[in-house]
Design a protein around this motif. Sequence first.
Motif, PDB file in Angstrom:
ATOM      1  N   GLY A  24       0.837  -1.198   0.000  1.00 37.57           N
ATOM      2  CA  GLY A  24       0.000   0.000   0.000  1.00 37.57           C
ATOM      3  C   GLY A  24       0.865   1.238   0.000  1.00 37.57           C
ATOM      4  N   GLY A  25       0.326   2.336   0.485  1.00 37.64           N
ATOM      5  CA  GLY A  25       1.102   3.576   0.514  1.00 37.64           C
ATOM      6  C   GLY A  25       1.309   4.096  -0.884  1.00 37.64           C
ATOM      7  N   GLY A  26       2.525   4.420  -1.239  1.00 37.43           N
ATOM      8  CA  GLY A  26       2.823   4.970  -2.535  1.00 37.43           C
ATOM      9  C   GLY A  26       3.237   6.421  -2.418  1.00 37.43           C
ATOM     10  N   SER A  27       3.214   7.107  -3.540  1.00 35.10           N
ATOM     11  CA  SER A  27       3.652   8.492  -3.553  1.00 35.10           C
ATOM     12  C   SER A  27       2.982   9.256  -4.685  1.00 35.10           C
ATOM     13  CB  SER A  27       5.177   8.553  -3.694  1.00 35.10           C
ATOM     14  OG  SER A  27       5.574   7.975  -4.927  1.00 35.10           O
ATOM     15  N   ILE A  28       3.164  10.572  -4.635  1.00 37.46           N
ATOM     16  CA  ILE A  28       2.586  11.460  -5.640  1.00 37.46           C
ATOM     17  C   ILE A  28       3.688  12.392  -6.127  1.00 37.46           C
ATOM     18  CG2 ILE A  28       0.827  13.228  -6.093  1.00 37.46           C
ATOM     19  CD1 ILE A  28      -0.719  12.079  -3.667  1.00 37.46           C
ATOM     20  N   GLU A  29       3.814  12.514  -7.435  1.00 35.85           N
ATOM     21  CA  GLU A  29       4.783  13.426  -8.034  1.00 35.85           C
ATOM     22  C   GLU A  29       4.057  14.695  -8.482  1.00 35.85           C
ATOM     23  OE1 GLU A  29       7.887  12.675  -7.914  1.00 35.85           O
ATOM     24  OE2 GLU A  29       7.685  10.567  -7.357  1.00 35.85           O
TER      25      GLU A  29
ATOM     26  N   ALA B 108       5.283  24.088   2.001  1.00 34.57           N
ATOM     27  CA  ALA B 108       4.375  24.355   3.122  1.00 34.57           C
ATOM     28  C   ALA B 108       2.952  23.928   2.793  1.00 34.57           C
ATOM     29  CB  ALA B 108       4.419  25.837   3.476  1.00 34.57           C
ATOM     30  N   ALA B 109       2.538  24.141   1.538  1.00 36.93           N
ATOM     31  CA  ALA B 109       1.170  23.789   1.143  1.00 36.93           C
ATOM     32  C   ALA B 109       0.952  22.278   1.144  1.00 36.93           C
ATOM     33  CB  ALA B 109       0.873  24.361  -0.240  1.00 36.93           C
ATOM     34  N   LEU B 110       1.988  21.517   0.784  1.00 42.21           N
ATOM     35  CA  LEU B 110       1.821  20.070   0.625  1.00 42.21           C
ATOM     36  C   LEU B 110       2.136  19.273   1.883  1.00 42.21           C
ATOM     37  CD1 LEU B 110       3.351  19.689  -2.939  1.00 42.21           C
ATOM     38  CD2 LEU B 110       0.942  19.588  -2.304  1.00 42.21           C
ATOM     39  N   GLU B 111       2.771  19.896   2.868  1.00 38.48           N
ATOM     40  CA  GLU B 111       3.110  19.164   4.090  1.00 38.48           C
ATOM     41  C   GLU B 111       1.877  18.705   4.856  1.00 38.48           C
ATOM     42  OE1 GLU B 111       5.790  21.834   6.061  1.00 38.48           O
ATOM     43  OE2 GLU B 111       7.562  20.718   5.374  1.00 38.48           O
ATOM     44  N   GLY B 112       0.728  19.336   4.597  1.00 41.46           N
ATOM     45  CA  GLY B 112      -0.507  18.887   5.235  1.00 41.46           C
ATOM     46  C   GLY B 112      -1.029  17.586   4.662  1.00 41.46           C
ATOM     47  N   VAL B 113      -0.484  17.168   3.477  1.00 45.41           N
ATOM     48  CA  VAL B 113      -0.915  15.913   2.842  1.00 45.41           C
ATOM     49  C   VAL B 113       0.013  14.762   3.231  1.00 45.41           C
ATOM     50  CG1 VAL B 113      -1.404  14.765   0.647  1.00 45.41           C
ATOM     51  CG2 VAL B 113      -1.836  17.223   0.893  1.00 45.41           C
ATOM     52  N   GLY B 114       1.312  15.042   3.295  1.00 51.32           N
ATOM     53  CA  GLY B 114       2.280  14.007   3.645  1.00 51.32           C
ATOM     54  C   GLY B 114       3.691  14.558   3.591  1.00 51.32           C
TER      55      GLY B 114
ATOM     56  N   GLU C   6       5.093  11.754  -0.066  1.00 47.89           N
ATOM     57  CA  GLU C   6       4.856  10.388   0.418  1.00 47.89           C
ATOM     58  C   GLU C   6       3.421  10.289   0.920  1.00 47.89           C
ATOM     59  OE1 GLU C   6       6.722   7.755   0.342  1.00 47.89           O
ATOM     60  OE2 GLU C   6       8.581   8.649  -0.416  1.00 47.89           O
ATOM     61  N   ALA C   7       2.541   9.890   0.016  1.00 42.65           N
ATOM     62  CA  ALA C   7       1.119   9.781   0.357  1.00 42.65           C
ATOM     63  C   ALA C   7       0.444   8.882  -0.675  1.00 42.65           C
ATOM     64  CB  ALA C   7       0.462  11.164   0.366  1.00 42.65           C
ATOM     65  N   SER C   8      -0.686   8.335  -0.304  1.00 44.38           N
ATOM     66  CA  SER C   8      -1.437   7.474  -1.214  1.00 44.38           C
ATOM     67  C   SER C   8      -1.849   8.242  -2.466  1.00 44.38           C
ATOM     68  CB  SER C   8      -2.693   6.945  -0.511  1.00 44.38           C
ATOM     69  OG  SER C   8      -3.550   6.304  -1.442  1.00 44.38           O
ATOM     70  N   PRO C   9      -1.738   7.627  -3.655  1.00 44.55           N
ATOM     71  CA  PRO C   9      -2.167   8.295  -4.884  1.00 44.55           C
ATOM     72  C   PRO C   9      -3.624   8.742  -4.854  1.00 44.55           C
ATOM     73  CG  PRO C   9      -0.837   6.367  -5.406  1.00 44.55           C
ATOM     74  CD  PRO C   9      -1.092   6.316  -3.922  1.00 44.55           C
ATOM     75  N   GLU C  10      -4.434   8.113  -3.993  1.00 42.13           N
ATOM     76  CA  GLU C  10      -5.841   8.511  -3.881  1.00 42.13           C
ATOM     77  C   GLU C  10      -5.995   9.918  -3.309  1.00 42.13           C
ATOM     78  OE1 GLU C  10      -4.750   5.433  -3.209  1.00 42.13           O
ATOM     79  OE2 GLU C  10      -5.769   4.583  -4.959  1.00 42.13           O
ATOM     80  N   LEU C  11      -4.906  10.460  -2.739  1.00 40.58           N
ATOM     81  CA  LEU C  11      -4.956  11.810  -2.173  1.00 40.58           C
ATOM     82  C   LEU C  11      -4.585  12.890  -3.182  1.00 40.58           C
ATOM     83  CD1 LEU C  11      -3.404  11.204   1.375  1.00 40.58           C
ATOM     84  CD2 LEU C  11      -5.809  11.439   0.757  1.00 40.58           C
ATOM     85  N   ARG C  12      -4.521  12.552  -4.449  1.00 41.95           N
ATOM     86  CA  ARG C  12      -4.182  13.547  -5.458  1.00 41.95           C
ATOM     87  C   ARG C  12      -5.154  14.732  -5.494  1.00 41.95           C
ATOM     88  NH1 ARG C  12      -3.428   9.689 -10.507  1.00 41.95           N
ATOM     89  NH2 ARG C  12      -4.811   8.423  -9.204  1.00 41.95           N
TER      90      ARG C  12
ATOM     91  N   ARG D  63       1.844  19.634 -13.212  1.00 46.29           N
ATOM     92  CA  ARG D  63       1.778  18.176 -13.386  1.00 46.29           C
ATOM     93  C   ARG D  63       1.446  17.513 -12.069  1.00 46.29           C
ATOM     94  NH1 ARG D  63       5.512  14.035 -12.863  1.00 46.29           N
ATOM     95  NH2 ARG D  63       7.182  15.525 -12.394  1.00 46.29           N
ATOM     96  N   LEU D  64       0.643  16.432 -12.138  1.00 46.32           N
ATOM     97  CA  LEU D  64       0.253  15.678 -10.944  1.00 46.32           C
ATOM     98  C   LEU D  64       0.143  14.209 -11.337  1.00 46.32           C
ATOM     99  CD1 LEU D  64      -0.693  15.710  -7.976  1.00 46.32           C
ATOM    100  CD2 LEU D  64      -3.003  16.125  -8.801  1.00 46.32           C
ATOM    101  N   ASP D  65       1.078  13.383 -10.865  1.00 48.25           N
ATOM    102  CA  ASP D  65       1.147  11.981 -11.277  1.00 48.25           C
ATOM    103  C   ASP D  65       1.198  11.052 -10.074  1.00 48.25           C
ATOM    104  OD1 ASP D  65       1.246  12.597 -14.000  1.00 48.25           O
ATOM    105  OD2 ASP D  65       3.433  12.810 -13.957  1.00 48.25           O
TER     106      ASP D  65
END
Length: 315
Positions: free
Chosen positions: A223-228, A240-246, A263-269, A285-287
Amino acid sequence: MIQVEGLTKYYGEHVAIRDLAFTISKGEVIGFLGLNGAGKTTTLKILGCVLLPTSGRVVIDGYDAVRDPHEVRKRIGFLPDTPPLYDEMTVGEYLAFVAQLRGVPPNETRARVTEAEEKTALREVDGALISTLSHGYRQRVGVAQALVHRPAFLILDEPTSGLDPAQIRGMRELIRNLKGTHTVLVSSHILPEISETCDRLLIVHNGQLVAQGAEEELARKLGGGSIEVEVRGEKAKAVAALEGVGPVSVAYEDNGVVGLHVEASPELRPRVAQAVVGAGLELLRLDRGAQRLESIFLRLTQTSGAGARAPEVAS
């Protein structure tokens, strides 16, 4: 090619490995990973017929490693963590000596030595004394001695140890070229090399197999995963904006464009997109990012205290 069942080894009352079981198909290149003391070297020495197991069974190319060790040794090439070199010999003399020990016919010895030297970029030092070689060249001689008799199964314990970046790249290419012709088991602490050269992974922790499979397969199981993410704007504001996600790391920054790894689940895109736009940044870009081997390895081998175990994902 290799079948391991219930492999266990005790040193006195200490158990180095316990109940290991896995198979390796002909022509595969397998990465063997674990922290120091996890049982990697013990396992490799048993597969190489250097140690006897306390219990369990190892079959290599149809031969039992305990009952028929001489037949197994004919079919394997072994590079231990310290290459078995004789400093008083030249490279060519040493490889010819090893070829004879491995049963290569005398009329084929020179051709086999030349072949092994070419594969490991050693032709230019054929006549050099091993004692005069740098660490990188000595490591390559160690690989060459494991190859000289054209083994069906090749065991490489830290083959890139002490090599410079150019030599590491050459070793990576060598291992890739062995695929199909040889079955290869590679143990290394250099995770990017394992990621780029191996078909599957075997991960041991505290003497037990905790995971096996392709890198992508293990990432899905864990599980887990990441977002680019790629944005245009201030780096500090984006982080600062993205630290609230992971957890966030900056991958690159160029002319106002910032690439980030979250470092967060891709479902949190969707949350990532909202955070970027909400901070007044331009989203380029958001992958879905692939979970890195380092992250997989650390999750499988992390412990929170004495007796703690890594999550079981072995198939």
